[in-house]
Design a protein around this motif. Structure first.
Motif, PDB file in Angstrom:
ATOM      1  N   PHE A 257       0.124  -0.609  -0.155  1.00  0.00           N
ATOM      2  CA  PHE A 257      -0.336  -0.191   0.080  1.00  0.00           C
ATOM      3  C   PHE A 257       0.682   1.699  -0.025  1.00  0.00           C
ATOM      4  O   PHE A 257      -0.073   2.297  -0.235  1.00  0.00           O
ATOM      5  N   CYS A 258       2.185   0.657  -0.345  1.00  0.00           N
ATOM      6  CA  CYS A 258       2.812   2.362   0.012  1.00  0.00           C
ATOM      7  C   CYS A 258       2.847   3.352  -1.345  1.00  0.00           C
ATOM      8  O   CYS A 258       2.214   2.847  -2.422  1.00  0.00           O
ATOM      9  N   SER A 259       2.554   4.692  -1.107  1.00  0.00           N
ATOM     10  CA  SER A 259       2.065   5.358  -1.911  1.00  0.00           C
ATOM     11  C   SER A 259       3.741   5.678  -2.900  1.00  0.00           C
ATOM     12  O   SER A 259       4.647   5.516  -2.835  1.00  0.00           O
ATOM     13  N   SER A 260       3.837   5.880  -4.147  1.00  0.00           N
ATOM     14  CA  SER A 260       4.440   6.770  -4.884  1.00  0.00           C
ATOM     15  C   SER A 260       5.596   7.610  -4.441  1.00  0.00           C
ATOM     16  O   SER A 260       6.734   7.772  -5.236  1.00  0.00           O
ATOM     17  N   GLU A 261       5.476   8.070  -3.440  1.00  0.00           N
ATOM     18  CA  GLU A 261       5.826   9.621  -2.846  1.00  0.00           C
ATOM     19  C   GLU A 261       7.434   8.285  -2.066  1.00  0.00           C
ATOM     20  O   GLU A 261       8.161   9.205  -2.258  1.00  0.00           O
ATOM     21  N   LYS A 262       6.238   7.870  -1.446  1.00  0.00           N
ATOM     22  CA  LYS A 262       7.501   7.074  -0.183  1.00  0.00           C
ATOM     23  C   LYS A 262       8.096   6.316  -1.400  1.00  0.00           C
ATOM     24  O   LYS A 262       9.314   6.471  -0.429  1.00  0.00           O
ATOM     25  N   LEU A 263       7.677   5.964  -2.635  1.00  0.00           N
ATOM     26  CA  LEU A 263       8.529   4.608  -2.768  1.00  0.00           C
ATOM     27  C   LEU A 263       9.122   6.011  -3.223  1.00  0.00           C
ATOM     28  O   LEU A 263      10.730   5.179  -3.851  1.00  0.00           O
ATOM     29  N   SER A 264       9.112   6.592  -4.203  1.00  0.00           N
ATOM     30  CA  SER A 264      10.067   7.269  -4.879  1.00  0.00           C
ATOM     31  C   SER A 264      11.352   8.232  -3.940  1.00  0.00           C
ATOM     32  O   SER A 264      12.306   8.560  -4.203  1.00  0.00           O
ATOM     33  N   GLU A 265      11.525   8.450  -2.696  1.00  0.00           N
ATOM     34  CA  GLU A 265      12.267   9.016  -1.583  1.00  0.00           C
ATOM     35  C   GLU A 265      12.930   7.698  -1.259  1.00  0.00           C
ATOM     36  O   GLU A 265      14.609   7.946  -1.323  1.00  0.00           O
ATOM     37  N   LEU A 266      12.617   6.225  -1.129  1.00  0.00           N
ATOM     38  CA  LEU A 266      13.647   5.699  -0.622  1.00  0.00           C
ATOM     39  C   LEU A 266      14.117   5.037  -1.895  1.00  0.00           C
ATOM     40  O   LEU A 266      15.217   4.988  -1.528  1.00  0.00           O
ATOM     41  N   SER A 267      13.353   5.497  -3.235  1.00  0.00           N
ATOM     42  CA  SER A 267      14.856   5.145  -4.435  1.00  0.00           C
ATOM     43  C   SER A 267      15.786   5.968  -4.402  1.00  0.00           C
ATOM     44  O   SER A 267      16.430   5.673  -4.339  1.00  0.00           O
TER      45      SER A 267
ATOM     46  N   SER B 157      20.956   7.287  -2.943  1.00  0.00           N
ATOM     47  CA  SER B 157      22.474   8.115  -2.828  1.00  0.00           C
ATOM     48  C   SER B 157      23.737   7.570  -2.544  1.00  0.00           C
ATOM     49  O   SER B 157      24.340   8.290  -1.589  1.00  0.00           O
ATOM     50  N   LEU B 158      22.916   6.075  -1.697  1.00  0.00           N
ATOM     51  CA  LEU B 158      24.195   5.686  -0.935  1.00  0.00           C
ATOM     52  C   LEU B 158      24.616   4.808  -1.975  1.00  0.00           C
ATOM     53  O   LEU B 158      25.256   3.459  -1.306  1.00  0.00           O
ATOM     54  N   GLY B 159      24.062   4.520  -3.315  1.00  0.00           N
ATOM     55  CA  GLY B 159      24.804   3.316  -3.841  1.00  0.00           C
ATOM     56  C   GLY B 159      23.964   2.533  -4.009  1.00  0.00           C
ATOM     57  O   GLY B 159      25.233   1.702  -4.680  1.00  0.00           O
ATOM     58  N   LEU B 160      23.076   1.756  -3.944  1.00  0.00           N
ATOM     59  CA  LEU B 160      22.336   0.977  -3.482  1.00  0.00           C
ATOM     60  C   LEU B 160      21.759   1.069  -4.824  1.00  0.00           C
ATOM     61  O   LEU B 160      21.088   1.903  -5.484  1.00  0.00           O
ATOM     62  N   PRO B 161      20.812  -0.200  -5.115  1.00  0.00           N
ATOM     63  CA  PRO B 161      19.673  -0.733  -6.080  1.00  0.00           C
ATOM     64  C   PRO B 161      18.324   0.159  -5.502  1.00  0.00           C
ATOM     65  O   PRO B 161      17.994  -0.042  -4.249  1.00  0.00           O
ATOM     66  N   SER B 162      17.708   0.201  -6.103  1.00  0.00           N
ATOM     67  CA  SER B 162      16.499   0.919  -5.452  1.00  0.00           C
ATOM     68  C   SER B 162      15.026   0.062  -5.588  1.00  0.00           C
ATOM     69  O   SER B 162      14.348  -0.442  -4.977  1.00  0.00           O
ATOM     70  N   ASP B 163      15.571  -1.633  -4.562  1.00  0.00           N
ATOM     71  CA  ASP B 163      15.015  -2.310  -4.736  1.00  0.00           C
ATOM     72  C   ASP B 163      13.895  -1.815  -3.069  1.00  0.00           C
ATOM     73  O   ASP B 163      14.422  -1.222  -2.114  1.00  0.00           O
TER      74      ASP B 163
END
Length: 578
Positions: free
Chosen positions: A147-157, A162-168
């Motif tokens: 149920f995560c919002s697109s905004e939350k997922l964009s922020e996670l990505s 920025s940490l050099g990690l995949p956006s999983d």
């Protein structure tokens, strides 16, 4: 290589699992890196493009490889449209796809436009089926609602990047109790369905690359305390499936046995195997082939229009030459020649694909174009007629709207011959150099347009040629008489050649001129007089195509021109006669 073989030798458990779904025991030859024999039973393959772009070189090759495997084993080749991305769908892409594939000679056995026993063959017509399977995965615990919002997922990505990690995904919703998840969904809250991917996705045996797997943990993420989970989306919030769910469900229900696709999908295959396992289905055998790249090492893209099939078709590329061309990238054969018809490709096809991406070389296509054109000219038949029709259409259009020779006319140039007959005559003698209809008219337009030489300062007559003709004009005068003495019914290339050789022998017995030089000079004279200096078939063939009347008219006109030019040459300051 040794390490990989050692790993394969110790993967007995995985081999037993894979043996259950591989359609033939021969796939195990992959681990020994030997040529792949065909399966012993008919293969069912598919080409599943999306109408978000037009068919290009890379997608045509994917379709071809799947077609060849099906036909080489007596199986079926399916066409399926993955048309659920409505935002990016191009209005005419579907019809263009049908048109381009048929033009190339790849006819499908089942598909959206012709039906079949396992239809419908458009994903947009199968959404209920995908929803049912997504519910099945939710009930079995192999998937969960997010149920995560697109905004939350964009922020996670952004943070992961920025940490050099995949956006999983971080599995925020993975632990929701089923009752709470059901209530939120029933209340109308937007959600997607995600696949629960195990900590260590399954390895698989690729028919090209052998054993394929990936590390189960990201060390950098562990050091930073970041939880990474691939958990791809299977069903979007609008109820439409993603590629991961739809292609697995469709391949199973359409009984696909082999999937040949681009190497860019290798990383997704373990997730697809998780789905097959969740449903309790046997997966098809997978073969991933390297990407086609341009000279900048970028992959071909349908959205960039890279070498679209439509553009190649408009240029006049021969369909069979194009199939021959793309087949040679990523696949090897045992024939002695690279020039292969579609039936040759079916006959010699096996699963011996090469690894790695390939840079496409355009000049190879023109080489094959010439070879196939020459073959058609030698054999005649429907393929030669099709090539002839294509050239005829372009030349006919040129007559109506001339652009190559705007100041020259097509008046009485064929001596009553049919235009297509004249084109066929020229093509039979020039096919070994054929590239496109435009180049054909550009090179041999003098067979169709009225363009005699008006003076020896023409761009088709180099200065040294002019000097040679003027120097030997006294010895060249008998050429016209010799040609005049050939009766109309004997006006053939062989007879013209024999008469000219006899003339050379007679002249050289009287003059101190080497026979080869004299013969070459006569040919130079004839080429300037008749086709106006244009290159092409041998002069004897050219004269036979033009016919006696046109040739004699041009020879006499050119003789008068040389008489006039030679007088001016003698009287010019600095000449011997001045």
């Amino acid at each position: 290589m040794l390490l990989r073989r050692t790993l394969l030798a110790h993967q007995q458990g995985f081999r037993q699992q894979y043996r259950a779904f591989a359609s033939s025991p021969t796939v195990w030859a992959a681990k020994r890196r030997i040529p792949q024999p065909l399966p012993s039973t008919p293969a069912r393959t598919r080409f599943a493009p999306s109408p978000t772009g037009y068919l290009h070189l890379g997608s045509l090759r994917t379709a071809l490889f799947n077609y060849l495997l099906a036909k080489a084993t007596g199986g079926q080749f399916l066409l399926r449209l993955e048309d659920t991305d409505k935002k990016r769908t191009i209005a005419d892409a579907e019809e263009r796809l049908y048109e381009d594939l048929r033009w190339a000679g790849l006819q499908w056995d089942e598909g959206p436009d012709i039906g079949g026993p396992y239809g419908p063959y458009k994903q947009s017509d199968r959404t209920v089926l995908y929803e049912e399977h997504a519910k099945q995965l939710l009930q079995s615990g192999h998937a969960y609602r997010c149920f995560c919002s697109s905004e939350k997922l964009s922020e996670l990505s952004r943070r992961r990047t920025s940490l050099g990690l995949p956006s999983d995904y971080d599995r925020t919703c993975e632990g929701l109790p089923r009752g709470q998840s059901d209530e939120r969904a029933s209340a109308g809250e937007a959600f997607v369905v995600r696949l629960r991917v195990p900590a260590r996705p399954p390895e698989y045996l690729d028919l090209v690359y052998g054993s394929v797997g990936k590390p189960s943990h990201n060390k950098k993420a562990q050091e930073l305390g970041e939880a990474l989970y691939e958990d791809p989306i299977l069903l979007k919030s609008n109820g439409l499936p993603t590629y991961h769910l739809a292609n697995v469900v469709d391949d199973h229900h359409m009984k696909i046995t082999h999937v040949i696709r681009a190497a860019e999908w290798m990383s997704s295959t373990p997730k697809h195997l998780v789905l097959y396992d969740a449903f309790g289905w046997e997966p098809p055998a997978f073969a991933h082939v390297g990407l086609l790249q341009d000279s900048t090492y970028q992959k071909f893209s349908k959205r960039k229009g890279d070498l679209s099939i439509q553009s190649l078709k408009e240029q006049g590329i021969i369909p069979e030459a194009l199939l021959n061309y793309v087949a040679l990238y990523g696949w090897s054969h045992t024939k002695t020649s690279d020039v292969l018809s579609l039936s040759d490709l079916v006959e010699s096809f096996d699963l011996k694909f090469t690894k790695g991406n390939t840079v496409v070389e355009p000049h190879k296509l023109l080489y094959l174009q010439k070879k196939h054109a020459a073959k058609y000219a030698d054999e005649g038949g429907p393929q030669f007629e099709a090539l002839l029709d294509r050239i005829y259409r372009d030349i006919q259009h040129e007559f109506e709207s001339p652009s190559w020779y705007p100041n020259r006319t097509y008046v009485n140039r064929l001596e009553g011959h049919d235009l297509k007959t004249r084109i066929a005559e020229v093509l039979r003698h020039t096919a070994k150099n054929y590239t496109t209809p435009r180049a054909f008219l550009d090179n041999y337009g003098y067979f169709f347009y009225d363009q005699p030489l008006r003076n020896l300062d023409s761009e088709n007559v180099p200065s040294e040629t002019r000097e040679t003709l003027l120097k030997h004009w006294p010895q060249l005068r008998p050429v016209n008489s010799v040609c005049q003495g050939i009766p109309p019914d004997e006006w053939t290339a062989d007879e013209l050649k024999a008469r000219h050789i006899s003339l050379v022998d007679g002249l050289c017995s009287k003059l101190e001129i080497p026979p080869k030089e004299m013969y070459k000079t006569i040919q130079l004279y004839l080429r300037c007089a008749i086709p106006g200096g244009g290159s092409g078939p041998s002069m004897h063939t050219t004269m036979a195509i033009f016919g006696r009347d046109v040739c004699m008219q041009r020879l006499n006109d050119f003789a008068n021109l040389l008489d006039q030019e030679s007088k001016e040459h003698v009287n010019r300051p600095g000449s011997l006669g001045h």
